[in-house]
Design a protein around this motif. Structure first.
Motif, PDB file in Angstrom:
ATOM      1  N   THR A 269       0.838  -1.199   0.000  1.00  0.00           N
ATOM      2  CA  THR A 269       0.000   0.000   0.000  1.00  0.00           C
ATOM      3  C   THR A 269       0.870   1.245   0.000  1.00  0.00           C
ATOM      4  N   VAL A 270       0.277   2.367  -0.331  1.00  0.00           N
ATOM      5  CA  VAL A 270       0.993   3.639  -0.331  1.00  0.00           C
ATOM      6  C   VAL A 270      -0.012   4.752  -0.031  1.00  0.00           C
ATOM      7  N   VAL A 271       0.436   5.757   0.711  1.00  0.00           N
ATOM      8  CA  VAL A 271      -0.402   6.923   0.978  1.00  0.00           C
ATOM      9  C   VAL A 271      -0.264   7.879  -0.207  1.00  0.00           C
ATOM     10  N   MET A 272      -1.388   8.300  -0.752  1.00  0.00           N
ATOM     11  CA  MET A 272      -1.352   9.183  -1.926  1.00  0.00           C
ATOM     12  C   MET A 272      -2.192  10.421  -1.655  1.00  0.00           C
ATOM     13  N   ARG A 273      -1.688  11.564  -2.079  1.00  0.00           N
ATOM     14  CA  ARG A 273      -2.439  12.805  -1.955  1.00  0.00           C
ATOM     15  C   ARG A 273      -3.638  12.762  -2.907  1.00  0.00           C
TER      16      ARG A 273
ATOM     17  N   GLU B 272      -5.062  15.028  -4.570  1.00  0.00           N
ATOM     18  CA  GLU B 272      -4.874  15.797  -5.808  1.00  0.00           C
ATOM     19  C   GLU B 272      -4.082  15.017  -6.852  1.00  0.00           C
ATOM     20  N   GLU B 273      -3.370  13.949  -6.421  1.00  0.00           N
ATOM     21  CA  GLU B 273      -2.593  13.137  -7.347  1.00  0.00           C
ATOM     22  C   GLU B 273      -3.301  11.821  -7.708  1.00  0.00           C
ATOM     23  N   LEU B 274      -4.460  11.611  -7.098  1.00  0.00           N
ATOM     24  CA  LEU B 274      -5.177  10.347  -7.241  1.00  0.00           C
ATOM     25  C   LEU B 274      -5.762  10.201  -8.635  1.00  0.00           C
ATOM     26  N   GLN B 275      -5.732   8.964  -9.161  1.00  0.00           N
ATOM     27  CA  GLN B 275      -6.279   8.685 -10.479  1.00  0.00           C
ATOM     28  C   GLN B 275      -7.520   7.802 -10.367  1.00  0.00           C
ATOM     29  N   LEU B 276      -8.399   7.936 -11.357  1.00  0.00           N
ATOM     30  CA  LEU B 276      -9.567   7.054 -11.433  1.00  0.00           C
ATOM     31  C   LEU B 276      -9.113   5.597 -11.547  1.00  0.00           C
TER      32      LEU B 276
ATOM     33  N   GLU C 108     -13.695  16.234  -1.201  1.00  0.00           N
ATOM     34  CA  GLU C 108     -13.814  17.688  -1.048  1.00  0.00           C
ATOM     35  C   GLU C 108     -14.731  18.040   0.111  1.00  0.00           C
ATOM     36  N   MET C 109     -15.887  17.343   0.190  1.00  0.00           N
ATOM     37  CA  MET C 109     -16.861  17.639   1.239  1.00  0.00           C
ATOM     38  C   MET C 109     -16.285  17.417   2.640  1.00  0.00           C
ATOM     39  N   PHE C 110     -15.494  16.337   2.793  1.00  0.00           N
ATOM     40  CA  PHE C 110     -14.954  15.989   4.101  1.00  0.00           C
ATOM     41  C   PHE C 110     -13.516  16.485   4.295  1.00  0.00           C
ATOM     42  N   ASN C 111     -13.038  17.284   3.345  1.00  0.00           N
ATOM     43  CA  ASN C 111     -11.708  17.898   3.441  1.00  0.00           C
ATOM     44  C   ASN C 111     -10.604  16.858   3.643  1.00  0.00           C
ATOM     45  N   LEU C 112     -10.704  15.749   2.892  1.00  0.00           N
ATOM     46  CA  LEU C 112      -9.686  14.704   2.969  1.00  0.00           C
ATOM     47  C   LEU C 112      -8.542  15.041   2.013  1.00  0.00           C
ATOM     48  N   LYS C 113      -7.330  14.997   2.510  1.00  0.00           N
ATOM     49  CA  LYS C 113      -6.155  15.399   1.715  1.00  0.00           C
ATOM     50  C   LYS C 113      -5.381  14.213   1.154  1.00  0.00           C
ATOM     51  N   GLU C 114      -5.409  13.075   1.867  1.00  0.00           N
ATOM     52  CA  GLU C 114      -4.673  11.905   1.381  1.00  0.00           C
ATOM     53  C   GLU C 114      -5.354  10.627   1.866  1.00  0.00           C
ATOM     54  N   ILE C 115      -5.168   9.549   1.102  1.00  0.00           N
ATOM     55  CA  ILE C 115      -5.763   8.266   1.464  1.00  0.00           C
ATOM     56  C   ILE C 115      -4.769   7.149   1.178  1.00  0.00           C
TER      57      ILE C 115
END
Length: 364
Positions: free
Chosen positions: A3-7, A9-13, A45-52
């Motif tokens: 696994t990896v933590v990704m921002r 804004e960099e996430l892809q479909l 955006e609604m929950f202000n999540l920056k990375e997953i």
């Protein structure tokens, strides 16, 4: 799998979520192993999540944008006026046909197909039209609205259950004609505004048989659909009519029409009752009518009604406007809602004082 933590804004479909994601909620707002689709970015955006946390993509298939669009249900509001025009045209036509049937004429299946098929095509493409059915209906002409609406709701249930197009159309026509036998019930009983006597109610309970007599010689309607029309008021627990059939004696197509029939009857304005929220009615069917209907058919209807895209505009029972933020799979009729005026977030699963009264399908 790594696994990896990704921002965000960099996430892809097409990336796959590696853990359940919570945001001060009892249940996850996104579940582990979910494939990232467009709607998830609205949630971030609604929950202000920056990375997953996501799985590394070595052996994972990253879906193309076209595949994502196919997998994602998006309510489209195109052709609304066209649907409304076709709908009211169908109501005017079926009123005329009822008069003919009452006078002894046979059912003209070509006219019936001409009424329902244009509407079927539109509602199968955009199921959001079902949320407007109870606003079209009125108590005076309820029977005619009910015939058309039952056919349309039956068609989308049939589609949800995986039936082919030919079967879907047959189910819709059967649903539309299920109450055709009401034309053979005396108008003084059919249109009575006060409570029916026991004798009058017994006559109304004969309408599935009268409907069957009207359709039995139609070569364009399959025999199994004719049986479904006759059985559409039967219930699995034996409490239905006209014969009190039980369980496997009742066909699956009869169950589809039965669920469509009950759902529209319960959401519609009647001479003795105001119209009701589709979401409240779904809860009532699941809880109060348990054991009467096939669970798979009921679940198909639930999925059709509650599968609202993130951001869908709704009105609550207290008349406040909001938008859907998250669908709780354990209480699908009660999503997480953000109020438009105040910005407050309400979890309808935890707050049972309110419910969704309607889905806003067009802006005035």
């Amino acid at each position: 799998m790594e696994t990896v933590v990704m921002r965000v804004e960099e996430l892809q479909l097409g990336k796959i979520v590696a853990e359940d994601i919570f945001a001060n909620t009892q249940y996850p707002i996104i579940y582990k192993n979910a494939k990232i689709i467009h709607e998830h970015f609205r949630i971030f955006e609604m929950f202000n999540l920056k990375e997953i946390l996501i799985y590394k993509e070595k052996k994972l298939e990253v879906l193309t944008e076209k595949q994502i669009e196919v997998e994602t249900t998006i309510i489209k509001l195109s052709n609304y006026t066209s649907f409304e025009t076709d709908y009211y045209d169908a109501i005017a036509q079926i009123k005329r046909e009822f008069g003919n049937w009452q006078a002894g004429a046979k059912i003209d299946i070509t006219k019936v197909r001409g009424m329902i098929i244009p509407l079927i095509e539109k509602v199968l493409e955009d199921r959001s039209y079902i949320f407007d059915l109870n606003s079209y209906s009125n108590a005076k002409d309820y029977l005619f609205h009910h015939c058309i609406a039952t056919g349309l709701i039956a068609s989308i249930i049939s589609k949800k259950l995986g039936h082919d197009r030919g079967t879907i159309i047959q189910v819709a026509i059967a649903g539309m004609l299920a109450d055709s036998g009401m034309a053979k019930v005396a108008p003084r009983i059919r249109d009575k505004q006060s409570a029916l006597t026991e004798i009058e109610f017994a006559e109304v309970r004969q309408h599935p048989y009268y409907s069957y007599l009207l359709v039995k010689d139609l070569p364009a309607l399959k025999e199994v659909m004719k049986v479904a029309i006759y059985q559409h008021h039967e219930r699995l627990n034996g409490s239905g009519y006209p014969k009190g059939e039980k369980m496997s004696s009742i066909t699956n197509f009869a169950q589809i029409i039965a669920v469509a029939d009950v759902f529209h009857a319960m959401i519609s304005e009647r001479l003795y009752r105001l119209k009701q929220s589709p979401f409240k009615v779904i809860e009532m069917i699941k809880e109060e009518e348990f054991g009467k209907f096939d669970a798979q058919v009921v679940q198909a209807l639930v999925d059709i009604v509650v599968d609202l895209p993130i951001g869908t505009k709704i009105e609550l029972s207290n008349l406040e406007l909001g938008e859907v933020m998250f669908i709780n799979k354990y209480a699908p009729t009660r999503p997480l809602v953000k109020l438009i005026n105040s910005g407050d977030i309400i979890d309808l699963a935890a707050n049972r004082n309110f419910y969704i009264s309607r889905v806003i399908t067009k802006e005035y």
